[in-house]
Design an enzyme around this catalytic site. Structure first.
Site, PDB file in Angstrom:
ATOM      1  N   THR A 334      -1.561  14.577   7.179  1.00 27.65           N
ATOM      2  CA  THR A 334      -1.159  15.932   6.802  1.00 27.65           C
ATOM      3  C   THR A 334      -2.346  16.866   7.013  1.00 27.65           C
ATOM      4  OG1 THR A 334      -0.285  17.335   5.019  1.00 27.65           O
ATOM      5  CG2 THR A 334      -1.738  15.545   4.364  1.00 27.65           C
ATOM      6  N   HIS A 386      -4.248   1.593  -4.609  1.00 22.68           N
ATOM      7  CA  HIS A 386      -5.281   0.597  -4.880  1.00 22.68           C
ATOM      8  C   HIS A 386      -4.683  -0.797  -5.107  1.00 22.68           C
ATOM      9  CE1 HIS A 386      -9.234  -0.694  -5.442  1.00 22.68           C
ATOM     10  NE2 HIS A 386      -9.661   0.122  -6.374  1.00 22.68           N
TER      11      HIS A 386
END
Length: 425
Positions: A334, A386
């Protein structure tokens, strides 16, 4: 004959859509293949075209939710559109009568009409200094020779609101910015299915992932110099300009070879690692954010990627993109820099595990070979889940992207320095 127009299927998982807007009025006579309506799903805005020419009868209102395959309008083919008059280019041009001096002669009526129009245009120009008129309205009035009085006389009525607005209009000094009128009004509009789905996905990401963001900065001078040097030849050969997004798309695809977990996805209790890199490019459209997919970016050249990005972005903005072209990415990029963003933490596009955020290019002091110089720098950000990606991989991936952008020639050698290849080391 009556032809029924049904809602086409935007994709396998979509069972209903919303009528976004009718592009023609009920009862209008349309031509074959003319766009007649926009329908919105939770993934894209698509158009419905007329299967045949004829008179249209609308059977579903704007904002109404309808099932895929249901009839939204019908076309009566017994009523055909009027034939368009032959274009001026194809008509034989009749020579206008000439006067003795050889100039085209105008009739008295034409001369009088022209003089009246010129006088009105002069009047309009004077009135523009006294009345607030939008640029579009001003140009339209000039083209048609209308004065402010003509426009006012054409109004159906003047109500209390208009009179009070005139009474309360602030007196401004010439050239000064007029003071904005005090208002307590609010506008309300229904969220589109696309924006509703986007809202749900964004909230889900924050609640269901262990999202972190790591940052780095890139010296864009090398790529900028390359573009400046070869842009004319690039345009001459390929027919379109070279941008920055193709460099980053190729860089992330190559960086996946060193850190494949950034391309992985969580599926239940399994981690799925595709051997291909399908990069989603976030595109801002009037209907909301869409993410078209550049498939197998690892196997494409920069010109191929650049062309595909331009074509997909144009499709998304013109509501011509298919659901298949929006489905199945493994990574997303983006670019908030096009809007002036200096720094941000992008949100992951599920079920992907990471997203790269590009930002504005700003000249800043930087240390180069022990000297402080001004360089065009860009902050880049990698948001990642994560649960799938460890800190070592996330940081290492971003460093590798930085290396590719600052040394574009390494994209030809898979990240190895050309000197090493030359020396066989």
């Amino acid at each position: 004959m009556i032809v029924e127009i049904k809602v086409p299927s935007p994709g396998e998982s979509i069972t209903e859509v919303e009528i976004g807007a009718w592009l023609v009025e009920d009862g209008a006579v349309v031509e074959k293949d003319q766009e007649i309506a926009e329908v919105e799903s939770d993934k894209a805005t698509l158009t419905i075209v007329a299967a045949e020419a004829g008179k249209i009868t609308v059977k579903a209102n704007e904002g109404e939710t309808v099932e895929v395959g249901s009839v939204v309008c019908s076309i009566d083919t017994s009523v055909q559109p009027k034939e368009k008059p032959e274009s001026a280019e194809n008509q034989e041009k009749q020579p206008e009568p000439k006067n003795e001096a050889g100039a085209t002669a105008k009739t008295e009526k034409e001369q009088a009409g022209s003089q009246v129009k010129e006088e009105k245009q002069a009047t309009v120009s004077k009135e523009f200094d006294q009345v607030k008129i939008t640029p579009v309205a001003k140009e339209l009035m000039k083209e048609n020779g209308l004065s402010v009085d003509d426009v006012i006389n054409g109004l159906k009525r003047i109500g209390k609101k208009e009179v009070e607005a005139a009474m309360n209009a602030p007196q401004t000094v010439a050239g000064a910015i007029p003071q904005k009128e005090i208002s307590r009004e609010v506008d309300r509009q229904k969220m589109t299915p696309l924006r509703r789905k986007l809202s749900q996905r964004l909230v889900a990401v924050k609640n269901e992932t262990a999202m972190l963001t790591t940052f780095n900065e890139v010296d864009m001078g090398y790529v900028m110099d390359l573009r400046k040097k070869y842009q004319p030849k690039f345009v001459e050969k390929h027919g379109f300009k070279l941008g920055f997004m193709s460099f980053f798309t190729k860089a992330v695809a190559l960086a996946m070879d060193f850190h494949p977990m950034v391309n992985a996805q969580l599926d239940g209790e399994e981690i799925v690692s595709p051997r291909f890199v399908d990069v989603g490019i976030a595109v801002s459209t009037p209907k909301g954010l869409m993410v078209p997919i550049v498939r197998n970016a690892e196997s494409k050249t920069i010109p191929q990627i650049e062309l595909e990005i331009k074509e997909l972005a144009a499709k998304a903005r013109n509501k011509k993109i298919s659901v298949d072209e929006l489905t199945g990415g493994t990574f997303t990029i983006t670019n908030g820099g096009v809007f002036g963003s200096l720094f941000s933490t992008p949100i992951i596009n599920p079920p992907q595990s990471a997203i790269l955020g590009m930002h504005n290019i700003v000249e800043r002091p930087a240390a180069v070979n022990g000297q402080v110089v001004v360089r065009p720098m860009m902050y880049i950000a990698l948001s990642y889940d994560h649960r799938v990606i460890d800190g070592k991989d996330s940081v290492g991936f971003l460093v590798k992207v930085k290396e590719f952008i600052e040394n574009p020639e390494r994209m030809l050698t898979g990240g190895i320095e050309p000197e090493q290849l030359l020396l066989g080391i």
